[in-house]
Design a protein around this motif. Structure first.
Motif, mmCIF file in Angstrom:
data_model
loop_
_atom_site.group_PDB
_atom_site.id
_atom_site.type_symbol
_atom_site.label_atom_id
_atom_site.label_comp_id
_atom_site.label_asym_id
_atom_site.label_seq_id
_atom_site.Cartn_x
_atom_site.Cartn_y
_atom_site.Cartn_z
ATOM 1 N N VAL A 26 0.844 -1.201 0.000
ATOM 2 C CA VAL A 26 0.000 0.000 0.000
ATOM 3 C C VAL A 26 0.879 1.251 0.000
ATOM 4 O O VAL A 26 0.557 2.244 -0.670
ATOM 5 C CB VAL A 26 -0.976 -0.011 1.193
ATOM 6 N N GLU A 27 1.982 1.203 0.706
ATOM 7 C CA GLU A 27 2.924 2.330 0.737
ATOM 8 C C GLU A 27 3.438 2.631 -0.675
ATOM 9 O O GLU A 27 3.534 3.799 -1.077
ATOM 10 C CB GLU A 27 4.086 1.977 1.673
ATOM 11 N N ARG A 28 3.737 1.587 -1.447
ATOM 12 C CA ARG A 28 4.270 1.750 -2.807
ATOM 13 C C ARG A 28 3.185 2.118 -3.824
ATOM 14 O O ARG A 28 3.396 2.964 -4.684
ATOM 15 C CB ARG A 28 4.926 0.444 -3.281
ATOM 16 N N GLU A 29 2.014 1.430 -3.720
ATOM 17 C CA GLU A 29 1.039 1.486 -4.799
ATOM 18 C C GLU A 29 -0.307 2.102 -4.422
ATOM 19 O O GLU A 29 -1.163 2.281 -5.273
ATOM 20 C CB GLU A 29 0.800 0.059 -5.319
ATOM 21 N N GLY A 30 -0.538 2.367 -3.130
ATOM 22 C CA GLY A 30 -1.836 2.856 -2.684
ATOM 23 C C GLY A 30 -2.793 1.706 -2.444
ATOM 24 O O GLY A 30 -2.494 0.547 -2.743
ATOM 25 N N LEU A 31 -3.955 2.021 -1.885
ATOM 26 C CA LEU A 31 -4.972 0.999 -1.620
ATOM 27 C C LEU A 31 -5.648 0.593 -2.931
ATOM 28 O O LEU A 31 -6.195 1.448 -3.626
ATOM 29 C CB LEU A 31 -6.028 1.538 -0.655
ATOM 30 N N PRO A 32 -5.645 -0.689 -3.266
ATOM 31 C CA PRO A 32 -6.287 -1.112 -4.520
ATOM 32 C C PRO A 32 -7.800 -1.288 -4.360
ATOM 33 O O PRO A 32 -8.278 -1.718 -3.302
ATOM 34 C CB PRO A 32 -5.617 -2.461 -4.813
ATOM 35 N N GLY A 33 -8.542 -0.953 -5.382
ATOM 36 C CA GLY A 33 -9.983 -1.212 -5.427
ATOM 37 C C GLY A 33 -10.719 -0.704 -4.204
ATOM 38 O O GLY A 33 -10.546 0.432 -3.772
ATOM 39 N N GLN A 34 -11.547 -1.565 -3.629
ATOM 40 C CA GLN A 34 -12.360 -1.216 -2.465
ATOM 41 C C GLN A 34 -11.690 -1.565 -1.129
ATOM 42 O O GLN A 34 -12.318 -1.463 -0.079
ATOM 43 C CB GLN A 34 -13.715 -1.935 -2.561
ATOM 44 N N HIS A 35 -10.434 -2.005 -1.181
ATOM 45 C CA HIS A 35 -9.742 -2.391 0.054
ATOM 46 C C HIS A 35 -9.652 -1.217 1.023
ATOM 47 O O HIS A 35 -9.426 -0.070 0.619
ATOM 48 C CB HIS A 35 -8.327 -2.902 -0.252
ATOM 49 N N HIS A 36 -9.859 -1.506 2.284
ATOM 50 C CA HIS A 36 -9.642 -0.549 3.371
ATOM 51 C C HIS A 36 -9.431 -1.346 4.647
ATOM 52 O O HIS A 36 -9.767 -2.528 4.708
ATOM 53 C CB HIS A 36 -10.796 0.451 3.491
ATOM 54 N N PHE A 37 -8.832 -0.709 5.637
ATOM 55 C CA PHE A 37 -8.443 -1.435 6.838
ATOM 56 C C PHE A 37 -9.016 -0.801 8.093
ATOM 57 O O PHE A 37 -9.019 0.422 8.229
ATOM 58 C CB PHE A 37 -6.910 -1.465 6.981
ATOM 59 N N PHE A 38 -9.466 -1.641 9.006
ATOM 60 C CA PHE A 38 -9.768 -1.258 10.378
ATOM 61 C C PHE A 38 -8.645 -1.850 11.219
ATOM 62 O O PHE A 38 -8.463 -3.071 11.227
ATOM 63 C CB PHE A 38 -11.107 -1.829 10.855
ATOM 64 N N ILE A 39 -7.914 -1.001 11.904
ATOM 65 C CA ILE A 39 -6.773 -1.456 12.698
ATOM 66 C C ILE A 39 -6.984 -1.026 14.141
ATOM 67 O O ILE A 39 -7.055 0.170 14.430
ATOM 68 C CB ILE A 39 -5.448 -0.882 12.157
ATOM 69 N N THR A 40 -7.107 -1.993 15.026
ATOM 70 C CA THR A 40 -7.241 -1.713 16.455
ATOM 71 C C THR A 40 -5.889 -1.957 17.097
ATOM 72 O O THR A 40 -5.258 -2.992 16.850
ATOM 73 C CB THR A 40 -8.305 -2.632 17.098
ATOM 74 N N PHE A 41 -5.464 -0.992 17.915
ATOM 75 C CA PHE A 41 -4.151 -1.137 18.559
ATOM 76 C C PHE A 41 -4.199 -0.670 20.002
ATOM 77 O O PHE A 41 -5.098 0.074 20.412
ATOM 78 C CB PHE A 41 -3.065 -0.395 17.769
ATOM 79 N N ASP A 42 -3.227 -1.126 20.763
ATOM 80 C CA ASP A 42 -3.083 -0.809 22.185
ATOM 81 C C ASP A 42 -2.412 0.561 22.307
ATOM 82 O O ASP A 42 -1.242 0.712 21.964
ATOM 83 C CB ASP A 42 -2.233 -1.890 22.856
ATOM 84 N N THR A 43 -3.171 1.551 22.778
ATOM 85 C CA THR A 43 -2.618 2.905 22.901
ATOM 86 C C THR A 43 -1.639 3.018 24.066
ATOM 87 O O THR A 43 -0.924 4.009 24.177
ATOM 88 C CB THR A 43 -3.745 3.943 23.082
ATOM 89 N N ARG A 44 -1.596 1.989 24.936
ATOM 90 C CA ARG A 44 -0.662 1.998 26.063
ATOM 91 C C ARG A 44 0.708 1.454 25.694
ATOM 92 O O ARG A 44 1.642 1.520 26.488
ATOM 93 C CB ARG A 44 -1.226 1.164 27.218
ATOM 94 N N HIS A 45 0.848 0.915 24.493
ATOM 95 C CA HIS A 45 2.137 0.361 24.066
ATOM 96 C C HIS A 45 3.194 1.457 24.160
ATOM 97 O O HIS A 45 2.962 2.586 23.700
ATOM 98 C CB HIS A 45 2.027 -0.162 22.634
#
Length: 152
Positions: A26-45
């Motif tokens: 994605v960094e090189r080419e961008g998000l293809p088509g309808q792809h998208h991400f939900f990313i849940t992460f620990d804010t205490r890390h």
């Protein structure tokens, strides 16, 4: 050598490697088509970087959406930096791969969940007792079981 193979940690490492590869593409080419991400992460890390107001609002975990507007995606071996829009306010984030709890691409019904195990002293004592029981069980004589009664 350890007593057993730690499949859980090996699987988590492989899953994080998959996320690394996806985000690098994605960094090189961008998000293809309808792809998208939900990313849940620990804010205490300890290595997670986010604005103080976001950390106050989400003191334990936060889910971000990477879809229409994002910029500055920069992926390294340990995590990724990205700027996302929060109510018309662009905010830079750094999310370590070790902080990710879920990674979902709903456009293709793909998701990863990282299970965490916080062992306290009682759990460690229980594990020690289980190890002792396993050792005792392994010293028992083998029992031969006939399968003839299930054969047709």
């Amino acid at each position: 050598m350890s007593k057993s193979i730690d499949y859980g940690n090996l699987m988590h490492r492989a899953m994080r490697g998959l996320i690394l590869e996806v985000l690098r593409a994605v960094e090189r080419e961008g998000l293809p088509g309808q792809h998208h991400f939900f990313i849940t992460f620990d804010t205490r890390h300890p290595e997670a970087e986010l604005a103080d107001w976001l950390r106050e609002r989400y003191p334990e975990e936060m889910t971000v959406v990477m879809q229409h507007w994002y910029e500055g995606l920069d992926v390294d071996e340990d995590g990724f930096a990205i700027t996302l829009n929060f109510g018309d306010s662009p905010e830079p984030l750094y999310i370590p791969f070790d902080a990710i709890r879920t990674f979902v691409d709903p456009s293709v019904e793909f998701g990863l969940r990282f299970e965490t195990q916080d062992l306290d002293e009682d759990d460690e004592e229980d594990e020690d007792e289980d190890d002792e029981l396993d050792e005792a069980d392994s010293r028992k004589e083998a029992e031969v079981v006939s399968l003839d009664k299930w054969r047709k």
